[in-house]
Design a protein around this motif. Structure first.
Motif, PDB file in Angstrom:
ATOM      1  N   VAL A 147      48.069  45.536  46.769  1.00  0.00           N
ATOM      2  CA  VAL A 147      47.331  45.360  48.020  1.00  0.00           C
ATOM      3  C   VAL A 147      46.224  46.401  48.145  1.00  0.00           C
ATOM      4  O   VAL A 147      45.082  46.082  48.514  1.00  0.00           O
ATOM      5  N   SER A 151      42.064  46.424  48.733  1.00  0.00           N
ATOM      6  CA  SER A 151      41.505  47.030  49.945  1.00  0.00           C
ATOM      7  C   SER A 151      40.153  47.690  49.694  1.00  0.00           C
ATOM      8  O   SER A 151      39.341  47.816  50.626  1.00  0.00           O
ATOM      9  N   ILE A 202      44.422  38.783  50.529  1.00  0.00           N
ATOM     10  CA  ILE A 202      45.245  39.987  50.623  1.00  0.00           C
ATOM     11  C   ILE A 202      46.630  39.699  51.203  1.00  0.00           C
ATOM     12  O   ILE A 202      47.634  40.138  50.641  1.00  0.00           O
ATOM     13  N   GLY A 206      49.987  40.251  49.162  1.00  0.00           N
ATOM     14  CA  GLY A 206      50.852  41.323  49.662  1.00  0.00           C
ATOM     15  C   GLY A 206      51.839  40.952  50.731  1.00  0.00           C
ATOM     16  O   GLY A 206      52.625  41.810  51.157  1.00  0.00           O
ATOM     17  N   GLY A 210      50.087  42.932  53.103  1.00  0.00           N
ATOM     18  CA  GLY A 210      48.710  42.455  53.137  1.00  0.00           C
ATOM     19  C   GLY A 210      48.228  42.197  54.542  1.00  0.00           C
ATOM     20  O   GLY A 210      47.076  42.495  54.886  1.00  0.00           O
ATOM     21  N   CYS A 213      47.457  45.439  56.068  1.00  0.00           N
ATOM     22  CA  CYS A 213      46.199  45.964  55.524  1.00  0.00           C
ATOM     23  C   CYS A 213      44.999  45.381  56.256  1.00  0.00           C
ATOM     24  O   CYS A 213      44.077  46.108  56.656  1.00  0.00           O
ATOM     25  N   VAL A 255      49.804  50.117  54.466  1.00  0.00           N
ATOM     26  CA  VAL A 255      50.443  49.331  53.397  1.00  0.00           C
ATOM     27  C   VAL A 255      51.699  50.020  52.886  1.00  0.00           C
ATOM     28  O   VAL A 255      52.756  49.388  52.725  1.00  0.00           O
TER      29      VAL A 255
END
Length: 268
Positions: A147, A151, A202, A206, A210, A213, A255
């Motif tokens: 993840v 980012s 994402i 994740g 995710g 995030c 995260v």
């Protein structure tokens, strides 16, 4: 053919400006700079791939009798973005910390941003920033690293959007220059497409990490807008760097925390 050359030149300018990756020379004309922001997030992709590769190598190294070098690899991971970018965004973060800590007028804060000298608050902020990153990266898992690798693209997509959407604090400067010479509609549309794709990709990669995030990035972006408008009257290159550094740290922190909590069984 001319449009392809223009896009290629914009690509080279983006990587020459925002990274230390060697690029062929290109003239910095208004035309050549017009699409540069479209390629800014690609530098994040390079950082993400390098970070993920180093992390997986550290795991392989440990499994195959490499010994306990966790701190070494943690520091390498933290420094990868600095090595790739040459510290251009970190410089903006430190300048902004000095300006915000001065409690001066908007005009005076903008002058502090241009001051090449590092103040006490910049040094303190730099120390705290890297200590926080050491703490966060010491808790990495393969899942959270996947993840975090994405980012770096998200932070640069949002930073690029601020360049072509937020008011400019100065009529002259790096951000004003890129904003004026950008084919604004095309750049904004391209970055919005990146953003939409990342907001799906994402969380898909994740899961709950995710989602955390993306939410963290949105919260920091909202804070960034309010902070720049109230304290500086718009964005500058240094403020864009400040946002990028803060956004990446906050995303990584969220995260890792969500990943740890999820593995504890408290959340799914």
């Amino acid at each position: 053919m001319k449009s392809i050359k223009r896009i290629w030149n914009s690509f080279k300018i983006a990587f020459s400006m925002y990274s230390r990756i060697p690029m062929p020379r290109s003239e910095w004309t208004d035309e050549n700079k017009s699409y540069a922001m479209c390629f800014f997030p690609w530098i994040g992709a390079v950082i993400g791939l390098l970070s993920y590769g180093v992390f997986r190598f550290s795991k392989w190294f440990g499994i195959h009798g490499g010994g306990n070098h966790a701190l070494f690899f943690t520091i390498v991971l933290i420094l990868i973005p600095v090595f790739v970018t040459g510290g251009i965004h970190l410089d903006g973060f430190l300048d902004t910390q000095d300006a915000l800590s001065s409690w001066q007028t908007k005009e005076r804060r903008l002058e502090i941003l241009k001051d090449s000298h590092a103040g006490a608050f910049a040094i303190i902020s730099c120390t705290v920033y890297f200590l926080m990153y050491i703490g966060v990266y010491s808790c990495l898992s393969v899942h959270s690293m996947e993840v975090i690798a994405c980012s770096f693209v998200l932070s640069r997509t949002l930073s690029g959007l601020s360049v072509v959407t937020f008011p400019q604090a100065r009529k002259k400067g790096m951000v004003a220059d890129f904003s004026e010479n950008a084919s604004t509609k095309i750049v904004r549309a391209t970055l919005c497409v990146y953003l939409i794709l990342l907001c799906f990709l994402i969380p898909f990669i994740g899961g709950i990490c995710g989602i955390g995030c993306v939410i963290a990035a949105g919260v920091v972006f909202g804070h960034y807008y309010r902070m720049t408008m109230s304290n500086f009257g718009g964005v500058t290159g240094d403020l864009c760097g400040y946002f990028l550094q803060v956004c990446e740290l906050v995303m990584a922190l969220v995260v890792v925390v969500v990943d740890v909590v999820a593995k504890s069984g408290i959340i799914g």
